[in-house]
Design an enzyme around this catalytic site. Structure first.
Site, mmCIF file in Angstrom:
data_model
loop_
_atom_site.group_PDB
_atom_site.id
_atom_site.type_symbol
_atom_site.label_atom_id
_atom_site.label_comp_id
_atom_site.label_asym_id
_atom_site.label_seq_id
_atom_site.Cartn_x
_atom_site.Cartn_y
_atom_site.Cartn_z
ATOM 1 N N GLN A 105 0.802 -1.105 -0.066
ATOM 2 C CA GLN A 105 0.066 0.011 -0.185
ATOM 3 C C GLN A 105 0.655 1.334 0.051
ATOM 4 O OE1 GLN A 105 -2.723 0.554 3.271
ATOM 5 N NE2 GLN A 105 -4.305 -0.826 2.262
ATOM 6 N N MET A 292 -12.117 -1.129 -0.401
ATOM 7 C CA MET A 292 -11.601 -0.577 -1.757
ATOM 8 C C MET A 292 -11.676 0.955 -1.599
ATOM 9 S SD MET A 292 -10.215 -1.662 -4.610
ATOM 10 C CE MET A 292 -9.105 -0.311 -5.049
ATOM 11 N N ASP A 294 -11.688 3.079 0.506
ATOM 12 C CA ASP A 294 -10.405 3.608 1.276
ATOM 13 C C ASP A 294 -9.082 3.445 0.317
ATOM 14 O OD1 ASP A 294 -8.041 3.925 2.909
ATOM 15 O OD2 ASP A 294 -8.663 2.243 4.024
ATOM 16 N N HIS A 317 -11.522 5.779 8.307
ATOM 17 C CA HIS A 317 -10.214 5.377 7.453
ATOM 18 C C HIS A 317 -10.555 6.197 5.913
ATOM 19 C CE1 HIS A 317 -7.758 2.226 9.136
ATOM 20 N NE2 HIS A 317 -8.791 1.795 9.780
#
Length: 344
Positions: A105, A292, A294, A317
């Site tokens: 990420q 997804m 986020d 989030h």
């Protein structure tokens, strides 16, 4: 973007967890400016950086160069200014069961934005708590990111679980061109369950999958593809399990839910947890699932043009991701309540 003063991000904003630091680092590597994150995890019982938050920044620094100050356990402030990523092959061992998907990420936005070809091998936990499973990451996240121009694929060489880790994945990123996108809900074209049990009896993976398939039938979903795997020591380090259920719509968007096994947790409950995440999206009229919604935010902020999507709900989030992306890129956003429509 631009200016001599650092861009300051308040790490206590919103949910106030490690996600703020990950997204701040990811976007700092995109814009190439000095970014300072303060009050890191200040609301938590053990504030400051923990070992699992450091891995993504270390590999990002390895790939991009530049400077990172304050990168130590317990630090409440980190200042970073990254260079441009250098295409090539890289290796990083997160240590124990630190999440490999959270490292990806952090790394992926800069690689996708700047271009070039990369092969990054990461060792750590492939399916661990508080992070996406590798199956959700490759079957849902990377699939949807291709729709906005991210050319990446993930090979899961070996699974690794809490507490020992030892899993190995290879992330391959190719030249692509980020583009804006407007996601809308469309009819479900196919649904699949992916259930994995490692160094455990085969019935564990079967029971995880069965719990989901039976739940889907109660929702009127009768056609479900299933992929059930039992892995031995050659393909998994230590015992563990995971399950994913996802659907692909007629617009080629994928949405789903995942869960992991834990000592003492029945396989049926593992399947039920994944099913509940999936049904939150399935029963709504949203284009993307909650998780997804986020994870796609940094990519949409660095793609040219206007993007939009609907989510089942607004989360802390998502709010934190929007705050960080807007502060670092200088772009604006708007959140509004979508009209309720029957799902298709």
């Amino acid at each position: 973007m631009g200016g001599l003063s650092p861009i300051v991000i308040d790490g206590s904003y919103g949910e106030g967890g490690g996600q703020i630091l990950r997204y701040a680092a990811a976007l700092a590597a995109v814009v190439g400016e000095e970014v300072r994150v303060v009050n890191i995890r200040s609301k938590r019982p053990n504030p400051g950086l923990r070992p699992q938050h450091i891995g993504g920044l270390k590999i990002l620094h390895q790939v991009c160069g530049g400077t990172v100050e304050g990168l130590r356990v317990g630090s409440m402030e980190v200042t970073m200014r990254f260079g441009r990523p250098k295409p090539g092959e890289y290796f990083y061992d997160v240590g124990t069961a630190g999440s490999v998907t959270l490292v990806m990420q952090t790394l992926l936005p800069a690689l996708a934005y700047h271009g070039g070809e990369y092969e990054v091998t990461i060792v750590g936990g492939t399916d661990v708590k508080w992070s996406p499973t590798t199956d959700y990451f490759r079957h849902v996240v990377l699939h949807n990111l291709r729709l906005v121009g991210v050319e990446a694929e993930l090979e899961v060489v070996k699974r690794g679980y809490y507490p020992r880790g030892g899993g190995r994945v290879v992330l391959r990123v190719r030249d692509g061109k980020l583009r804006s996108s407007s996601f809308s809900r469309a009819e479900v074209a196919r649904t699949e369950v992916v259930s994995v049990a490692s160094n455990l009896p085969a019935h564990v993976a079967e029971r995880q999958a069965r719990a989901i398939i039976e739940g889907l039938r109660r929702e009127g979903v009768s056609e479900v593809e299933r992929r059930v795997e039992r892995l031995g020591p050659d393909r998994a380090f230590g015992p563990g399990s995971s399950v994913l259920v996802y659907s692909e719509t007629r617009e080629n968007v994928r949405c789903g839910g995942d869960s992991i096994g834990e000592k003492g947790k029945p396989a049926e409950r593992v399947g039920q947890e994944a099913l509940e995440k999936y049904l939150e999206w399935y029963r709504s009229s949203a284009a993307l699932d909650t998780f997804m919604s986020d994870m796609i935010i940094p990519f949409l902020f660095i793609a040219e043009g206007h993007s939009s999507y609907t989510a089942p709900k607004m989360t802390l989030h998502m709010d934190s991701a929007l705050y960080v992306a807007s502060r670092i890129t200088g772009r604006s956003y708007r959140v509004s309540e979508a009209p309720t429509r029957p799902r298709r």
